[in-house]
Design a protein around this motif. Structure first.
Motif, short mmCIF file in Angstrom:
data_model
loop_
_atom_site.label_atom_id
_atom_site.label_comp_id
_atom_site.label_asym_id
_atom_site.label_seq_id
_atom_site.Cartn_x
_atom_site.Cartn_y
_atom_site.Cartn_z
N ASP A 65 0.82 -1.21 0.00
CA ASP A 65 0.00 0.00 0.00
C ASP A 65 0.85 1.26 0.00
OD1 ASP A 65 -2.33 -1.50 0.02
OD2 ASP A 65 -2.45 -1.53 2.21
N ASP A 66 1.97 1.20 0.71
CA ASP A 66 2.82 2.39 0.84
C ASP A 66 4.29 1.99 0.73
OD1 ASP A 66 3.93 4.84 1.36
OD2 ASP A 66 3.36 4.90 3.48
N PRO A 67 4.83 1.89 -0.49
CA PRO A 67 6.23 1.49 -0.65
C PRO A 67 7.21 2.39 0.10
CG PRO A 67 5.10 1.46 -2.76
CD PRO A 67 4.16 2.10 -1.78
N ALA A 68 6.88 3.66 0.24
CA ALA A 68 7.79 4.58 0.92
C ALA A 68 7.97 4.21 2.38
CB ALA A 68 7.26 6.01 0.80
N ALA A 69 6.97 3.56 2.97
CA ALA A 69 7.06 3.18 4.38
C ALA A 69 8.12 2.10 4.60
CB ALA A 69 5.70 2.68 4.87
N GLU A 70 8.50 1.39 3.54
CA GLU A 70 9.53 0.35 3.65
C GLU A 70 10.92 0.85 3.28
OE1 GLU A 70 6.93 -3.67 2.56
OE2 GLU A 70 8.53 -3.00 1.23
N ARG A 71 11.03 2.12 2.93
CA ARG A 71 12.27 2.64 2.36
C ARG A 71 13.50 2.32 3.21
NH1 ARG A 71 16.42 3.96 0.54
NH2 ARG A 71 16.90 5.70 -0.86
N GLU A 72 13.38 2.46 4.51
CA GLU A 72 14.54 2.21 5.38
C GLU A 72 15.00 0.76 5.29
OE1 GLU A 72 15.82 2.62 10.10
OE2 GLU A 72 13.90 3.41 9.39
N GLN A 73 14.07 -0.17 5.09
CA GLN A 73 14.42 -1.59 5.01
C GLN A 73 15.16 -1.93 3.72
OE1 GLN A 73 13.91 -3.40 7.68
NE2 GLN A 73 12.85 -1.70 8.67
N TRP A 74 15.07 -1.02 2.74
CA TRP A 74 15.72 -1.26 1.45
C TRP A 74 16.96 -0.37 1.25
CZ3 TRP A 74 14.36 -5.56 -0.90
CH2 TRP A 74 13.06 -6.05 -0.76
N GLU A 75 17.45 0.24 2.32
CA GLU A 75 18.62 1.12 2.21
C GLU A 75 19.82 0.41 1.59
OE1 GLU A 75 19.23 4.35 2.82
OE2 GLU A 75 17.15 4.79 3.37
N TRP A 76 19.94 -0.89 1.83
CA TRP A 76 21.09 -1.64 1.34
C TRP A 76 21.18 -1.65 -0.19
CZ3 TRP A 76 20.27 -6.24 -1.46
CH2 TRP A 76 18.96 -6.75 -1.42
N LEU A 77 20.07 -1.34 -0.85
CA LEU A 77 20.09 -1.31 -2.32
C LEU A 77 20.95 -0.16 -2.86
CD1 LEU A 77 16.39 -2.22 -3.17
CD2 LEU A 77 18.43 -3.67 -3.35
N GLU B 69 7.64 -4.86 -4.48
CA GLU B 69 7.41 -3.51 -4.98
C GLU B 69 8.25 -2.49 -4.22
OE1 GLU B 69 3.85 -0.22 -5.75
OE2 GLU B 69 3.37 -2.12 -4.75
N GLY B 70 8.45 -2.70 -2.92
CA GLY B 70 9.27 -1.78 -2.15
C GLY B 70 10.68 -1.66 -2.71
N ALA B 71 11.24 -2.78 -3.18
CA ALA B 71 12.57 -2.76 -3.79
C ALA B 71 12.53 -2.01 -5.12
CB ALA B 71 13.07 -4.19 -4.01
N LEU B 72 11.49 -2.24 -5.89
CA LEU B 72 11.35 -1.57 -7.18
C LEU B 72 11.26 -0.05 -6.98
CD1 LEU B 72 10.99 -2.55 -10.16
CD2 LEU B 72 8.54 -2.24 -9.83
N ALA B 73 10.45 0.37 -6.01
CA ALA B 73 10.31 1.79 -5.73
C ALA B 73 11.63 2.40 -5.28
CB ALA B 73 9.23 2.00 -4.66
#
Length: 320
Positions: free
Chosen positions: A177-189, A210-214
């Motif tokens: 629903d909100d990919p931006a809310a996961e942003r911190e979890q994908w910092e390693w990208l 989708e969070g990784a894609l965003a």
């Protein structure tokens, strides 16, 4: 753009016909080409029927041929000829998987858990790099490589499809629903992008998350991305359109009109036509028999993600 079959370029056509290269032969208006059992073809026609039929993508470095996602697999998968009928078919692209270790190093490995494929146990993103990179893969003598070690083993003329796996138990598979809310979890990208763009290989980043894609499109909008379709064709196309992806990568049972289509699981939508209407190639996973390859080529797919390349030889060899 380097001169190689691409996972991200528009599909190739037979000159003058508007038809995709399909099956073991190409549609042709060449004088002397006939359709009977004793048909004759020029050397040029024969070469066209064996090469450039589809982009050949080595899944984890041809995972059923070599120890998957290892330096040795990537080195061996990029050796050989570009003719599908060759005794050894070199990959046009390498597909590999990446996820972080506990201390933020980048591991090339498919599964979240080390057990099963290695002599070590532990969730990769909860395990120190020293332990992860000393794990032996499938009793092969090969250990889990870093992303840099993997890319060092792949020639620059070979494309690299980096498949992003989860780096945390706190991210949601598929759409969110909100990919931006996961942003911190994908910092390693950010580190994945930094490492990968130091190399000259053509790149495609793909993922089910989708969070990784965003995150990738935010960090590096110039890098081509692709969404791995899974639960729904309609949802997959929606993500494709929203993120302006460079390719559509579905499982083969999602391809309507083929013997493999699962009408209990998916909508009756011609995904190849939808992709080509968007000027996008279709790269299908995971293809394991010559029959599957033939049927998918006939359906007009552009890339075959393979566990071993030898399955292409049967339809590429002249059989008349």
């Amino acid at each position: 753009m380097q001169n190689r079959p691409s996972m991200v370029n528009r599909r190739r056509f037979v000159a003058g016909t508007g038809a995709a290269l399909v099956g073991g032969t190409a549609a042709s208006s060449t004088t002397g080409a006939t359709t009977g059992p004793h048909r004759t073809r020029s050397d040029e026609d024969n070469r066209a029927s064996r090469t450039d039929r589809a982009t050949v993508i080595a899944h984890r470095g041809y995972a059923d041929t070599y120890p998957e996602n290892t330096v040795a697999a990537f080195e061996l998968a990029t050796q050989g000829g570009t003719d599908d009928a060759a005794n050894r078919r070199r990959a046009d692209w390498i597909e590999l998987d990446v996820l972080p270790t506990e201390d933020g190093e980048l591991a090339v490995f498919h599964d979240t858990e080390l057990s099963g494929l290695t002599d070590t146990t532990g969730v990769i993103y909860e395990t120190p790099a020293e332990t992860v990179f000393s794990a032996e893969v499938l009793e092969s003598g090969q250990t889990v490589p870093t992303l840099s070690e993997a890319l060092d083993a792949i020639p620059t003329e070979t494309g690299v499809n980096i498949d992003i796996k989860e780096g945390s138990s706190d991210v949601q598979f598929g759409r969110v629903d909100d990919p931006a809310a996961e942003r911190e979890q994908w910092e390693w990208l950010e580190k994945v992008v930094d490492v990968a763009t130091d190399y000259e290989n053509e790149l495609l980043f793909t993922t089910f998350w989708e969070g990784a894609l965003a995150t990738v499109t935010e960090i590096a909008p110039e890098i081509p991305v692709g969404y791995l379709l899974s639960e729904s064709i309609e949802k997959g196309l929606a993500v494709t359109d929203e993120y302006d992806t460079a390719a559509i990568n579905p499982p083969m049972d999602m391809l309507y009109g083929t013997p493999f289509f699962d009408d209990d699981a998916y909508e009756s939508i011609d995904l190849v036509a939808e992709a080509h209407d968007r000027d996008l190639p279709v790269n299908v996973w995971t293809v394991n028999t010559w029959y599957e390859a033939d049927q998918l080529l006939e359906a007009g797919v552009d890339g075959l993600i393979l566990d071993h390349a030898e399955i292409l030889r049967w339809s590429a060899l002249e059989r008349y």
